[in-house]
Design a protein around this motif. Structure first.
Motif, PDB file in Angstrom:
ATOM      1  N   ARG A  50      27.562  38.231  49.481  1.00 58.16           N
ATOM      2  CA  ARG A  50      27.618  37.712  50.855  1.00 58.16           C
ATOM      3  C   ARG A  50      26.700  38.546  51.769  1.00 58.16           C
ATOM      4  N   LEU A  51      26.772  39.880  51.615  1.00 58.08           N
ATOM      5  CA  LEU A  51      25.965  40.762  52.458  1.00 58.08           C
ATOM      6  C   LEU A  51      24.473  40.618  52.122  1.00 58.08           C
ATOM      7  N   GLU A  52      24.153  40.546  50.843  1.00 61.74           N
ATOM      8  CA  GLU A  52      22.746  40.385  50.442  1.00 61.74           C
ATOM      9  C   GLU A  52      22.173  39.055  50.956  1.00 61.74           C
ATOM     10  N   LYS A  53      23.007  38.027  50.895  1.00 58.67           N
ATOM     11  CA  LYS A  53      22.563  36.710  51.387  1.00 58.67           C
ATOM     12  C   LYS A  53      22.353  36.737  52.900  1.00 58.67           C
ATOM     13  N   ALA A  54      23.196  37.490  53.601  1.00 60.74           N
ATOM     14  CA  ALA A  54      23.042  37.610  55.056  1.00 60.74           C
ATOM     15  C   ALA A  54      21.712  38.280  55.388  1.00 60.74           C
ATOM     16  N   VAL A  55      21.364  39.316  54.623  1.00 59.11           N
ATOM     17  CA  VAL A  55      20.078  39.999  54.836  1.00 59.11           C
ATOM     18  C   VAL A  55      18.927  39.028  54.572  1.00 59.11           C
ATOM     19  N   GLU A  56      19.050  38.291  53.472  1.00 58.74           N
ATOM     20  CA  GLU A  56      18.004  37.335  53.109  1.00 58.74           C
ATOM     21  C   GLU A  56      17.806  36.303  54.222  1.00 58.74           C
ATOM     22  N   GLN A  57      18.930  35.855  54.778  1.00 59.85           N
ATOM     23  CA  GLN A  57      18.835  34.829  55.821  1.00 59.85           C
ATOM     24  C   GLN A  57      18.159  35.356  57.081  1.00 59.85           C
ATOM     25  N   VAL A  58      18.526  36.566  57.460  1.00 62.75           N
ATOM     26  CA  VAL A  58      17.935  37.169  58.659  1.00 62.75           C
ATOM     27  C   VAL A  58      16.419  37.316  58.483  1.00 62.75           C
ATOM     28  N   LEU A  59      16.000  37.684  57.289  1.00 64.26           N
ATOM     29  CA  LEU A  59      14.559  37.806  57.026  1.00 64.26           C
ATOM     30  C   LEU A  59      13.899  36.431  57.064  1.00 64.26           C
ATOM     31  N   ALA A  60      14.575  35.443  56.489  1.00 63.43           N
ATOM     32  CA  ALA A  60      14.031  34.084  56.496  1.00 63.43           C
ATOM     33  C   ALA A  60      13.913  33.565  57.930  1.00 63.43           C
ATOM     34  N   ASP A  61      14.839  34.012  58.798  1.00 63.05           N
ATOM     35  CA  ASP A  61      14.798  33.602  60.210  1.00 63.05           C
ATOM     36  C   ASP A  61      13.690  34.316  60.979  1.00 63.05           C
ATOM     37  N   GLY A  62      13.035  35.266  60.339  1.00 62.68           N
ATOM     38  CA  GLY A  62      11.891  35.915  60.980  1.00 62.68           C
ATOM     39  C   GLY A  62      12.218  37.189  61.743  1.00 62.68           C
ATOM     40  N   VAL A  63      13.444  37.696  61.619  1.00 61.87           N
ATOM     41  CA  VAL A  63      13.769  38.969  62.287  1.00 61.87           C
ATOM     42  C   VAL A  63      13.061  40.090  61.527  1.00 61.87           C
ATOM     43  N   ARG A  64      12.323  40.929  62.246  1.00 60.56           N
ATOM     44  CA  ARG A  64      11.491  41.946  61.603  1.00 60.56           C
ATOM     45  C   ARG A  64      11.585  43.272  62.332  1.00 60.56           C
ATOM     46  N   THR A  65      11.891  44.335  61.623  1.00 58.72           N
ATOM     47  CA  THR A  65      11.704  45.664  62.202  1.00 58.72           C
ATOM     48  C   THR A  65      10.212  46.007  62.068  1.00 58.72           C
ATOM     49  N   ALA A  66       9.794  47.089  62.733  1.00 58.96           N
ATOM     50  CA  ALA A  66       8.355  47.385  62.841  1.00 58.96           C
ATOM     51  C   ALA A  66       7.672  47.516  61.477  1.00 58.96           C
ATOM     52  N   ASP A  67       8.378  48.076  60.487  1.00 55.63           N
ATOM     53  CA  ASP A  67       7.772  48.263  59.160  1.00 55.63           C
ATOM     54  C   ASP A  67       7.450  46.928  58.487  1.00 55.63           C
ATOM     55  N   LEU A  68       8.055  45.836  58.991  1.00 53.51           N
ATOM     56  CA  LEU A  68       7.843  44.527  58.374  1.00 53.51           C
ATOM     57  C   LEU A  68       6.907  43.642  59.203  1.00 53.51           C
ATOM     58  N   MET A  69       6.203  44.265  60.147  1.00 55.95           N
ATOM     59  CA  MET A  69       5.242  43.504  60.955  1.00 55.95           C
ATOM     60  C   MET A  69       3.856  43.773  60.400  1.00 55.95           C
ATOM     61  N   GLN A  70       3.159  42.688  60.017  1.00 59.14           N
ATOM     62  CA  GLN A  70       1.872  42.883  59.377  1.00 59.14           C
ATOM     63  C   GLN A  70       0.771  43.210  60.366  1.00 59.14           C
ATOM     64  N   THR A  71       0.780  42.513  61.489  1.00 57.27           N
ATOM     65  CA  THR A  71      -0.305  42.674  62.467  1.00 57.27           C
ATOM     66  C   THR A  71       0.307  42.958  63.823  1.00 57.27           C
ATOM     67  N   GLU A  72      -0.518  43.352  64.749  1.00 57.27           N
ATOM     68  CA  GLU A  72      -0.060  43.514  66.128  1.00 57.27           C
ATOM     69  C   GLU A  72       0.369  42.143  66.631  1.00 57.27           C
ATOM     70  N   GLY A 106       3.794  39.806  68.411  1.00 55.36           N
ATOM     71  CA  GLY A 106       5.181  39.576  68.048  1.00 55.36           C
ATOM     72  C   GLY A 106       5.954  40.823  68.412  1.00 55.36           C
ATOM     73  N   ARG A 107       7.258  40.679  68.600  1.00 55.55           N
ATOM     74  CA  ARG A 107       8.044  41.828  69.006  1.00 55.55           C
ATOM     75  C   ARG A 107       8.894  42.290  67.825  1.00 55.55           C
ATOM     76  N   ALA A 108       8.854  43.576  67.572  1.00 58.30           N
ATOM     77  CA  ALA A 108       9.663  44.094  66.476  1.00 58.30           C
ATOM     78  C   ALA A 108      11.108  44.231  66.933  1.00 58.30           C
ATOM     79  N   ALA A 109      12.026  43.921  66.030  1.00 58.22           N
ATOM     80  CA  ALA A 109      13.447  44.134  66.320  1.00 58.22           C
ATOM     81  C   ALA A 109      13.743  45.626  66.199  1.00 58.22           C
ATOM     82  N   SER A 110      14.652  46.105  67.010  1.00 56.35           N
ATOM     83  CA  SER A 110      15.087  47.496  66.894  1.00 56.35           C
ATOM     84  C   SER A 110      16.064  47.621  65.723  1.00 56.35           C
ATOM     85  N   THR A 111      16.372  48.853  65.376  1.00 56.06           N
ATOM     86  CA  THR A 111      17.345  49.119  64.310  1.00 56.06           C
ATOM     87  C   THR A 111      18.662  48.389  64.609  1.00 56.06           C
ATOM     88  N   ALA A 112      19.128  48.528  65.850  1.00 55.54           N
ATOM     89  CA  ALA A 112      20.423  47.933  66.218  1.00 55.54           C
ATOM     90  C   ALA A 112      20.342  46.413  66.231  1.00 55.54           C
TER      91      ALA A 112
END
Ligand code: IPM
Ligand code: MG
Length: 368
Positions: free
Chosen positions: A324-346, A348-354
């Motif tokens: 359930r938890l792994e699927k939740a992570v997968e979904q959030v990534l599929a929805d495009g939520v990205r922390t800075a390490d997952l942003m390829q180019t300048e 778009g806004r990076a999500a914070s840790t929180a």
């Protein structure tokens, strides 16, 4: 019956910020899935050195031995570079691994579909990747004696010893074969039998364990340097990789980048079963303390959150909730939520840790 106990050791650098998100997730499972844990928190690494003069006190070591599972953030930082070797932050982590006898370190490298373009390799090479590195964690050159820096004539010599007993190889090989049985049924063992006696013995014992007890598993052997090359050439050829402590350290960092970011990789370090049947266990992200971004709310908490998912699966027998938890992570990534390490180019806004943690909780809510 009392709740299972968790000792949380956030450690240094980004450890505390990513662990704060894990604590929210743990609370969610308590409130919403009736999966409650007795959580205590303590110090390891540089922050322990600052208070106690050692990176791990005996008291915390004893606590770690008595709980059902330990969750660790990260240790180390440039502030501690000048310290004597014996009190460096890393020694705290190594003492935990050694004294809890956590010989099997499971490092899964999975490439989430939404992140296949973030890898430095081509999408088709990494999309759908799902491999498991089993790294021996309590022996080898990390702990072998003799070691040290000695003086010979008019110069100094640095010495470390690679050393493996048959029983140490035997038990980690069994862990790898058991895992392979629940996966694709294939194990590739990596060493340097072409130049190291410990590698010759490693290969021989892994083969012997296989022939005696795991003939249903497809076993292959590879020199570790070739293994590194194959991991970036065609990583999907592997299912389970079993290797020693040092090669496992290197190869798991290589495997991590296949998935797009080091901020994504969890790990489980498992030992022998305790009296209650649960294995001795410590869960930690593969990434380090990332001092360059510590305290800025930029760190990706996913590796640490997925480490808690591994705890649900391997310590608490709740593979259903782990999924359930792994699927939740997968979904959030599929929805495009990205922390800075997952942003390829300048752009778009990076999500914070929180924000990443909150998005995962929202996805968990949505799963009910
Ligand atoms: C790891 C880390 C550790 C190791 C360090 C922090 C001691 O690199 O867990 O991979 O070398 O094992
Ligand atoms: Mg490492």
């Amino acid at each position: 019956m009392s709740n299972p106990s968790l000792l949380i050791l956030p450690g240094d650098g980004i450890g505390p910020e990513v662990m704060a998100e894990v604590r929210k997730i743990i609370e969610w499972f308590g409130d919403r899935r009736d999966l409650k844990f007795d959580v205590t928190e303590d110090l390891v690494g540089g922050c322990s050195y600052d208070v106690h003069g050692v990176p791990l006190t005996d008291e915390v070591m004893n606590k770690a031995q008595s709980v059902d599972a330990v969750l660790l953030g990260a240790v180390g930082g440039p502030k501690y570079d000048g310290l004597d070797f014996s009190v460096k932050p890393e020694r705290g982590l190594l003492r935990l691994r050694k004294e809890m006898d956590l010989f099997a370190n499971l490092r899964p490298a999975q490439c989430f579909d939404a992140l296949a373009d973030f890898s430095s390799l081509k999408r088709e090479v990494v999309a759908g990747l799902d491999i498991m590195i089993v790294r021996e964690l309590t022996s080898g050159i990390y702990f072998g004696e003799p070691r040290g820096i000695i003086t010979e004539g008019n110069e100094r010599v640095g010495i470390n010893t690679q050393r493996y007993t048959e029983s140490e190889i035997d038990r980690v090989a069994r862990s790898a074969f058991e895992l392979a049985r629940k996966r694709d049924g294939r194990v590739c063992s990596m060493e340097k039998a072409n130049v190291m006696e410990s590698g010759i013995l490693w290969r021989e014992v892994v083969q012997r364990v296989h022939d005696a007890d795991y003939p249903d598993i497809e076993l292959s052997h590879m020199y570790a340097d070739n293994g590194g090359m194959q991991l970036v050439r065609n990583p999907k050829q592997f299912d389970v990789i079993v290797t020693d402590n040092l090669f496992g350290d290197l190869l798991s960092d290589v495997a991590a980048m296949l998935t797009g970011s080091l901020g994504m990789l969890p790990s489980a370090s498992l030992g022998a079963p305790m009296e209650n049947g649960r294995p001795k266990a410590l869960y930690e992200p593969v990434h380090g303390s990332a001092p360059d971004i510590a305290g800025q709310g930029k760190a990706n908490p996913i590796a640490c959150i997925l480490s808690f998912a591994m705890a649900l699966r391997y310590s608490f027998d709740r593979g259903d909730e782990a999924t359930r938890l792994e699927k939740a992570v997968e979904q959030v990534l599929a929805d495009g939520v990205r922390t800075a390490d997952l942003m390829q180019t300048e752009g778009g806004r990076a999500a914070s840790t929180a924000e990443m943690g909150d998005a995962i909780i929202a996805a968990l809510e949505g799963s009910l």
